[in-house]
Design an enzyme around this catalytic site. Sequence first.
Site, short mmCIF file in Angstrom:
data_model
loop_
_atom_site.label_atom_id
_atom_site.label_comp_id
_atom_site.label_asym_id
_atom_site.label_seq_id
_atom_site.Cartn_x
_atom_site.Cartn_y
_atom_site.Cartn_z
N SER A 181 -10.16 -0.67 -3.53
CA SER A 181 -8.86 -1.19 -3.12
C SER A 181 -8.34 -2.25 -4.10
O SER A 181 -8.22 -1.99 -5.28
CB SER A 181 -9.00 -1.75 -1.70
OG SER A 181 -7.76 -1.88 -1.10
N ASP A 387 -6.88 8.75 2.48
CA ASP A 387 -6.28 7.41 2.44
C ASP A 387 -4.79 7.50 2.11
O ASP A 387 -4.40 8.26 1.21
CB ASP A 387 -7.00 6.59 1.36
CG ASP A 387 -6.50 5.15 1.28
OD1 ASP A 387 -5.95 4.65 2.28
OD2 ASP A 387 -6.70 4.52 0.22
N HIS A 445 -10.09 5.63 2.86
CA HIS A 445 -9.99 4.49 1.94
C HIS A 445 -11.38 3.96 1.56
O HIS A 445 -11.57 3.42 0.47
CB HIS A 445 -9.19 3.40 2.65
CG HIS A 445 -8.84 2.22 1.82
ND1 HIS A 445 -7.92 2.26 0.80
CD2 HIS A 445 -9.27 0.93 1.86
CE1 HIS A 445 -7.81 1.06 0.25
NE2 HIS A 445 -8.62 0.24 0.87
#
Length: 667
Positions: A181, A387, A445
């Site tokens: 991320s 995601d 994710h």
Amino acid sequence: MLPIYLFYFIVVAFANPFKHFGRSNDAKKQFLVSKLPGLYENIPEDDIPLMFAGQLELYPENKTHYFYWKFIDQNKIPEAENRTIFWLNGGPGCSSMDGALMEAGPFRINDNGEVTLNEGSWHKSGDIIFVDQPSGTGFSYSDVFDEELYQVSWHFLRFLEKYYEVFPEDLGNEIYIAGESYAGQYIPYIANGILNHNKNAEVPYNLKSLLIGNGWISPNEQSLSYLPYSVQAGMIKPSNPRWGQILKQHETCQKIVDKIDTANDDHVHEFEVVSTQCEAVLGLILEATQDDSLGRDQACYNMYDYTLKDSYPSCGMNWPPDLKTVTPFLNQENVQSDLNLIAPKHWRECTGSVARSFRASNSLPAIHLLPGILEEIEIVLFNGNRDVICNYIGTENMIKKLTWNGKKGFDEDIEPYTWLHNDSTRGYIKSARNLTFINVFDSSHMVPFDLPEVSRALMDLASNNFDEKDLEVVGGNTKKAFVTYPLGERQAKIKEAEAQDQDEVPLPSVTSDNSTSSSTSSSSSTAINSDAGEHEEKTSRVTRLIQLLVIAILIWGVVVLYSSYKSRPSSIIKSGPSGRKKNVQWADQLRQFQEDDDFPLNNSKNQSIFSKAFSKLTGGSDGRGNYAPTASEDIELGDRPSGHEVDDFIIESDDEEDHQPPAKPAK
Ligand SMILES: *[C@@H]1O[C@H](CO)[C@@H](O)[C@H](O)[C@H]1NC(C)=O
């Protein structure tokens, strides 16, 4: 014969403590983790990792301490030797304990607040260290917060310096930096810092490769993928009443991207890392697709996995479900003491004040650093395909625009490789000129959360431990594939094959390379040593000397063993009948730890450091006027005890107005 057995016993029993408690013994022992709720009850003895954790001091002048948790496999496969993996979660401000306890680490937390085993842990593939950074994140603390990406790089280099003071034996190891991320910003900045450091360092850091999962690397470019991704995923259709408003916002973002692109310079442009306009696209899509008809808990798409739902306006902030056990676990007083916190702290997944301070408004997005890094090392970008927030379409589009090592993008004529792991298809791969992109099927994710064992094989893809094969597909065609295997299997097969080759064809030239391996056949080893006689005589003298030493060590060892046995606390020892190495080692470690326990919790000096840091960290956004302000008022999605990766979404009130779709095809 008996002394020989005893010798082996002593060596096995003491080899590890010697290795891990060498010169830096004292520095290390304050970080040893020797107990945790459930550790000896729920984890098989052979799977209990050697662990170190604590708040490492970086800058005494402003009390900056970074928390880390290190896991070492006690039964390493050969590939895992001499390998150090640093793992970073994103945010900014989200703790890498997410990585440790929900993703790549060896533990999960059960409903009773105890550790249980994660069979797919990355620590089997190399020592792994989860680091809470920048300061204020997780268990890390400081009087000051970072605001810019270059500060993250400086401070991580300082962390490395301090880390290697404690673990000097890791200095030559290959370094992999992995994360997820917003760490897509941190990691290239840190890598760039390391490569610069290496240019005039006496002892360069052996940086090998970067692995970035669902990375937030080129924010504006990636924001342009929200609409195409949502359409492709079936989340939204043009018939949605808010479609026009979403298109308008998408176009506003497109204009920002175009402006930056045509400027074509290396200056920091307004909103380049944090663009409220571009990020607003996702907020609008989530708002427009909310649907109460399935019940409150199902009202919004989970932005980290579109196949799941969450309440509105959380839209994924209550996810993953493990947060329900991880948060109370890390806030148990005894766990914080087990993790050697000198300044206990209330743990939250993401610390909002860190995020608010970290605007990166004077930093170029990490995408600008990639070409330089790729000239020197390899980078693996992987994306869980479910995601939304850092989706794979955004990553692929970003790569299409990137020029590195003399060319732009991947060659579009070349079909992607299939990723075959343990005989099943796990995704597709594109790879050229040191950059590898992997779309990981059926994952969110947080890829290691959904697919721990599969995600560990990403380390094999990053370290060239895979085979390239042609697969037969229907119609008689072939498809190229990268093939990975369960832990250690590929190298074991290679060794086996080599051993067989040597038995069949005893060529000296082949075996001389491998003369240290145990499988060298006798015929070839005599062929190599023409002066074998002289050699043997020397060897036997050395052997006699060793035997003498052994006897001395033996006597000493028995004495130490006996005394350590007498003082071992019974709760720590789940002693099997075998009385194996680990029992001895753990007892030994614990004894040292107890004898030298000069870090009692709640001593008044530490308390004041803590309360200062704590009040600062929980002081909310008030009185933070010295930090770069946001361009408009933030309306955050959800009241968050935690917040989440890339968590400040701004929903701006905007006139609803119909609009023609911009020329941006959904892929
Ligand atoms: C790729 O990375 C290697 C190190 O892994 C480096 O030696 C090489 O110069 C890099 N560049 C290209 C174009 O492959």
